[in-house]
Design an enzyme around this catalytic site. Structure first.
Site, PDB file in Angstrom:
ATOM      1  N   CYS A   2      22.154  -7.182 -10.491  1.00  0.00           N
ATOM      2  CA  CYS A   2      21.458  -8.455 -10.265  1.00  0.00           C
ATOM      3  C   CYS A   2      19.960  -8.208 -10.137  1.00  0.00           C
ATOM      4  CB  CYS A   2      21.958  -9.079  -8.967  1.00  0.00           C
ATOM      5  SG  CYS A   2      23.742  -9.167  -8.848  1.00  0.00           S
ATOM      6  N   ARG A  27      18.851  -8.472 -16.093  1.00  0.00           N
ATOM      7  CA  ARG A  27      19.703  -7.685 -15.175  1.00  0.00           C
ATOM      8  C   ARG A  27      20.971  -8.432 -14.815  1.00  0.00           C
ATOM      9  NH1 ARG A  27      16.984  -3.691 -12.512  1.00  0.00           N
ATOM     10  NH2 ARG A  27      18.441  -3.829 -10.786  1.00  0.00           N
ATOM     11  N   TRP A  74      24.696 -11.090 -11.568  1.00  0.00           N
ATOM     12  CA  TRP A  74      25.724 -10.603 -12.495  1.00  0.00           C
ATOM     13  C   TRP A  74      26.951 -10.422 -11.624  1.00  0.00           C
ATOM     14  CZ3 TRP A  74      28.223  -5.661 -13.273  1.00  0.00           C
ATOM     15  CH2 TRP A  74      28.907  -5.569 -14.482  1.00  0.00           C
ATOM     16  N   ASN A 100      21.950  -6.956  -4.217  1.00  0.00           N
ATOM     17  CA  ASN A 100      22.357  -6.327  -5.474  1.00  0.00           C
ATOM     18  C   ASN A 100      23.157  -5.087  -5.086  1.00  0.00           C
ATOM     19  OD1 ASN A 100      22.642  -5.308  -8.039  1.00  0.00           O
ATOM     20  ND2 ASN A 100      20.580  -4.424  -8.101  1.00  0.00           N
ATOM     21  N   GLY A 101      24.422  -5.050  -5.486  1.00  0.00           N
ATOM     22  CA  GLY A 101      25.255  -3.892  -5.139  1.00  0.00           C
ATOM     23  C   GLY A 101      26.659  -4.346  -4.768  1.00  0.00           C
ATOM     24  N   GLU A 489      26.484   4.579 -32.388  1.00  0.00           N
ATOM     25  CA  GLU A 489      25.432   3.688 -31.896  1.00  0.00           C
ATOM     26  C   GLU A 489      25.398   2.394 -32.693  1.00  0.00           C
ATOM     27  OE1 GLU A 489      23.770   3.496 -29.360  1.00  0.00           O
ATOM     28  OE2 GLU A 489      22.108   2.167 -29.822  1.00  0.00           O
ATOM     29  N   LYS A 493      25.900  -1.281 -31.058  1.00  0.00           N
ATOM     30  CA  LYS A 493      24.910  -2.354 -31.224  1.00  0.00           C
ATOM     31  C   LYS A 493      25.591  -3.623 -31.744  1.00  0.00           C
ATOM     32  CE  LYS A 493      21.914  -1.234 -29.252  1.00  0.00           C
ATOM     33  NZ  LYS A 493      22.404  -0.085 -28.613  1.00  0.00           N
ATOM     34  N   GLU A 496      27.993  -5.198 -29.077  1.00  0.00           N
ATOM     35  CA  GLU A 496      27.487  -5.759 -27.819  1.00  0.00           C
ATOM     36  C   GLU A 496      26.627  -7.001 -28.020  1.00  0.00           C
ATOM     37  OE1 GLU A 496      24.936  -3.274 -25.472  1.00  0.00           O
ATOM     38  OE2 GLU A 496      24.132  -2.272 -27.202  1.00  0.00           O
ATOM     39  N   HIS A 512      42.719   9.980 -41.128  1.00  0.00           N
ATOM     40  CA  HIS A 512      43.696  10.228 -40.034  1.00  0.00           C
ATOM     41  C   HIS A 512      44.016   8.960 -39.255  1.00  0.00           C
ATOM     42  CE1 HIS A 512      43.169  14.453 -40.943  1.00  0.00           C
ATOM     43  NE2 HIS A 512      41.882  14.226 -40.985  1.00  0.00           N
ATOM     44  N   LYS A 611      21.559  -5.256 -18.289  1.00  0.00           N
ATOM     45  CA  LYS A 611      20.725  -4.201 -18.866  1.00  0.00           C
ATOM     46  C   LYS A 611      21.029  -2.834 -18.278  1.00  0.00           C
ATOM     47  CE  LYS A 611      17.484  -2.286 -21.258  1.00  0.00           C
ATOM     48  NZ  LYS A 611      17.781  -2.013 -22.686  1.00  0.00           N
TER      49      LYS A 611
HETATM   50  C1  AGP Z   1      22.916   0.042 -24.765  1.00  0.00           C
HETATM   51  O1  AGP Z   1      22.652  -0.836 -25.840  1.00  0.00           O
HETATM   52  C2  AGP Z   1      23.745  -0.602 -23.692  1.00  0.00           C
HETATM   53  N1  AGP Z   1      23.095  -1.733 -23.185  1.00  0.00           N
HETATM   54  C3  AGP Z   1      24.261   0.359 -22.648  1.00  0.00           C
HETATM   55  O2  AGP Z   1      25.235   1.134 -23.279  1.00  0.00           O
HETATM   56  C4  AGP Z   1      23.233   1.316 -21.987  1.00  0.00           C
HETATM   57  O3  AGP Z   1      22.799   2.277 -22.935  1.00  0.00           O
HETATM   58  C5  AGP Z   1      23.942   2.068 -20.857  1.00  0.00           C
HETATM   59  O4  AGP Z   1      24.349   1.127 -19.899  1.00  0.00           O
HETATM   60  C6  AGP Z   1      23.069   3.133 -20.185  1.00  0.00           C
HETATM   61  O5  AGP Z   1      21.935   2.531 -19.633  1.00  0.00           O
HETATM   62  P1  AGP Z   1      20.726   3.480 -19.130  1.00  0.00           P
HETATM   63  O6  AGP Z   1      20.219   4.217 -20.331  1.00  0.00           O
HETATM   64  O7  AGP Z   1      19.709   2.545 -18.539  1.00  0.00           O
HETATM   65  O8  AGP Z   1      21.293   4.435 -18.109  1.00  0.00           O
END
Ligand code: AGP
Length: 616
Positions: A2, A27, A74, A100-101, A489, A493, A496, A512, A611
């Site tokens: 959050c 966040r 969040w 937050n937590g 990757e 992308k 997500e 396989h 994020k």
């Molecule tokens: C990446 O596009 C994602 N949002 C997510 O996988 C991110 O890379 C992961 O949560 C790690 O975050 P960080 O690099 O801030 O530790």
């Protein structure tokens, strides 16, 4: 995770906090709220949905208070409802807080508080915290008014298990805030006749560039004229005031459609920043100022262990290939969330690396702490200066990529790849890489920002391809060796931000099992390599083609595919082999972005994501 913003000063708190919340919305963005002290009581506003909805609610109110707290959520404990939105107020009305937590022992605390007559209106662990502070406040002698508020928070936190970043206010204490952190980031902004608290610098930067990064176990008591730092065990803390080096407009959207697109196009500059001042005078190797290890220390290293999460983990996989190829030192890669519980037997002379853009990802932080508990030195590759991981590591390399706001990581990832390539060179030149090969390697890396600009120039064409491929609901991404992590990757992308099912595989693994997925409804994105594997990947493409699978090929300039094999060919500039993963990434960032836009997705705030994941 959050976003939290608190303000105490001479200005109206609400508008300042709303401005800060907008910068923290990446966040978490399922509900939002704020509370300001005014007229001897509290004005409390909460709403589900985005910060914009809260701002609209606030525009209809007379919010004159100059002390306030605010939050964008969040959801962890409790669904997305107004009742679960923060701030939460204790049932006796004396305490309000944002959090937050995750409070792990909240159920036992709640049970105790119910026996003391406290009541609850939400499903959250945060409301338990508010009532527990109120309980301790009621028990505190009213002698020294100011310390009573601080003491109530401190005594509460001594009983709490879990993680928190909190900001607390009380109607009985106008012009005061108390904040504390354990496991969730919290930063103090030191202003002129005002002080702020926030989850990250981007929410403070428009008010002040003077910040104090709170550490776990620290509390801060804020008034308009100053602040005092202390610890849960009542030790005084002498604050270190840092100056933020980036400007507020770097955290602004500008005239870009989305932060993700802005940050994709910022990559050439981010790549230049990653290299700035980091090549040796003789031009044959890299230099890092923050590793805190001597060349003699590095001579002792017989294994590297890299851990991270998500995109960072993909960067670890590329680092593995580069370090093993050039420095001939074994590298182990593990998900941070797995490593922390695997209790893996490790070489005595291993060196640990964690990679984290935010420097706050809880699993990566836990892996770092696990490595240090076992007595290993741990380096961090981080983008956020002063982040928890950066501060707890024994040394590391800052990325200097500038703030990355888009939830989908782009410029931070290619920056990590470049730093991994520079680090591989650094250790390789301590081993067997020749001066001449080192000079050629450095020249290859220095060319990367310009080559990235050329790769970005393909954007209009990639957008056109994306509009034709946005209709599909399944994709495969296929690459080999150091392009396999780029396949992973690319799949991440697309997943997500467009919610399309996408998987990354080593291209030879197709036979396989995954090839069963191939049909004219399942496109494959191939990363075509140079060298001995070119023909092998062409064979894999032919197997797909024979089954009517559409093919998008990412191809280094100078390589020719058999006519008709790929339905789409996206060229990337030829480059030093250590830079190929970086340049191969740019087209799939653009492809996923434009597909998501074509599907009407919220690119910067994808559903269910945040994020940086600071809760387990
Ligand atoms: C990446 O596009 C994602 N949002 C997510 O996988 C991110 O890379 C992961 O949560 C790690 O975050 P960080 O690099 O801030 O530790």
């Amino acid at each position: 995770m959050c976003g939290i913003v608190g303000y105490v000063g001479r200005q109206k708190a609400a508008s300042i906090m709303l401005e800060g919340l907008k910068r923290l919305e990446y966040r978490g963005y399922d509900s939002a709220g704020l509370a300001v002290l005014q007229d001897g009581d509290v004005a409390l506003l909460r709403t589900t949905g985005r910060v914009a909805g809260l701002a609209k609610l606030a525009s209809g109110k007379k919010l004159t208070g100059t002390t306030g707290i605010s939050h964008t959520r969040w959801a962890t404990h409790g669904g997305v409802t107004e009742a679960n939105a923060h701030p939460h107020r204790s049932s006796d009305g004396r305490i309000l807080l944002v959090h937050n937590g995750v409070i792990e022992n909240y159920a036992a605390i709640k049970k105790f508080l119910l026996t003391k007559g406290y009541t609850f209106t939400s499903e959250t662990d945060t409301e338990v915290l508010a009532n527990l502070i109120a309980y301790h406040y009621a028990k505190e002698p009213a002698s020294a008014e100011t310390s009573r508020f601080l003491e109530a928070v401190r005594k509460t936190l001594l009983h709490v298990e879990g993680t928190y970043g909190i900001a607390v206010l009380s109607p009985a204490h106008p012009d005061e805030l108390v904040a504390a952190r354990k496991g969730s980031p919290l930063i103090l902004g030191v202003g002129d006749q005002e002080n702020l608290i926030a989850s990250d610098v981007s929410a403070l930067i428009s008010r002040t560039q003077n910040v104090v990064y709170l550490k776990d176990g620290e509390l801060v008591h804020l008034t308009p004229s100053g602040f005092t730092l202390s610890t849960l065990d009542l030790a005084d803390v002498h604050p270190v005031i840092d100056t933020v080096t980036w400007s507020v407009d770097e955290a602004e959207l500008g005239d870009h459609a989305h932060f993700m697109l802005k940050e994709i196009f910022e990559q050439p500059v981010a790549l230049e920043n990653a290299m700035r001042g980091r090549f040796a005078a003789d031009g044959s190797t890299a230099n890092f100022g923050g590793l805190n290890l001597s060349p003699a220390d590095f001579r002792q290293i017989d294994r590297f262990v890299f851990t991270s999460c998500g995109t960072g983990w993909h960067a670890c996989l590329v680092a593995e290939h580069l370090i093993e190829r050039y420095a001939r030192i074994p590298v182990e890669v593990d998900y941070a969330s797995e490593f922390r519980y695997r209790n893996a037997p490790l070489d005595r002379d291993a060196l640990f690396f964690v990679i984290s853009q935010s420097g706050e990802t809880i699993d990566t932080l836990a892996a770092l702490r696990e490595a240090k508990r076992k007595g290993y030195k741990c380096m961090a590759i981080c983008n956020v200066v002063g982040s928890t991981i950066a501060r707890e590591a024994d040394g590391g390399i800052y990325q200097h990529a500038g703030p990355e706001i888009g939830v989908a990581s782009t410029k931070a990832f290619t920056s990590q790849l470049l730093i991994a390539a520079m680090f591989a060179l650094y250790v390789a030149r301590m081993r067997d890489l020749s001066f001449a090969d080192g000079v050629q390697y450095v020249a290859g890396l220095k060319a990367v920002p310009g080559l990235a600009r050329r790769a970005l120039a393909q954007a209009p064409r990639i957008q056109e391809i994306a509009t034709r491929y946005a209709k599909y609901n399944d994709f495969l991404f296929l690459g080999r060796l150091d392009l396999f992590p780029i396949a992973l990757e690319g799949a991440l992308k697309l997943k997500e931000i467009s919610y399309i099912h996408a998987e990354g595989y080593p291209a030879a693994e197709m036979k396989h099992g995954p090839i069963a997925l191939i049909s004219d409804q399942c496109p494959s994105v191939f990363f075509v390599p140079k060298g001995e594997l070119f023909n092998k990947v062409v064979s894999s493409m032919q197997e797909i083609k024979a089954r009517k699978g559409p093919i998008i090929a990412i191809v280094p300039e100078g390589l020719e595919l058999p006519d008709g094999l790929a339905d789409e060919i996206i060229p990337i500039p030829d480059c030093h082999e250590a830079a190929l993963p970086i340049l191969a990434t740019i087209p799939v960032q653009l492809l996923s972005y434009y597909i998501a836009v074509a599907r009407g997705c919220d690119v910067d705030k994808p559903r269910n994501l945040a994020k940086s994941v600071t809760v387990e």
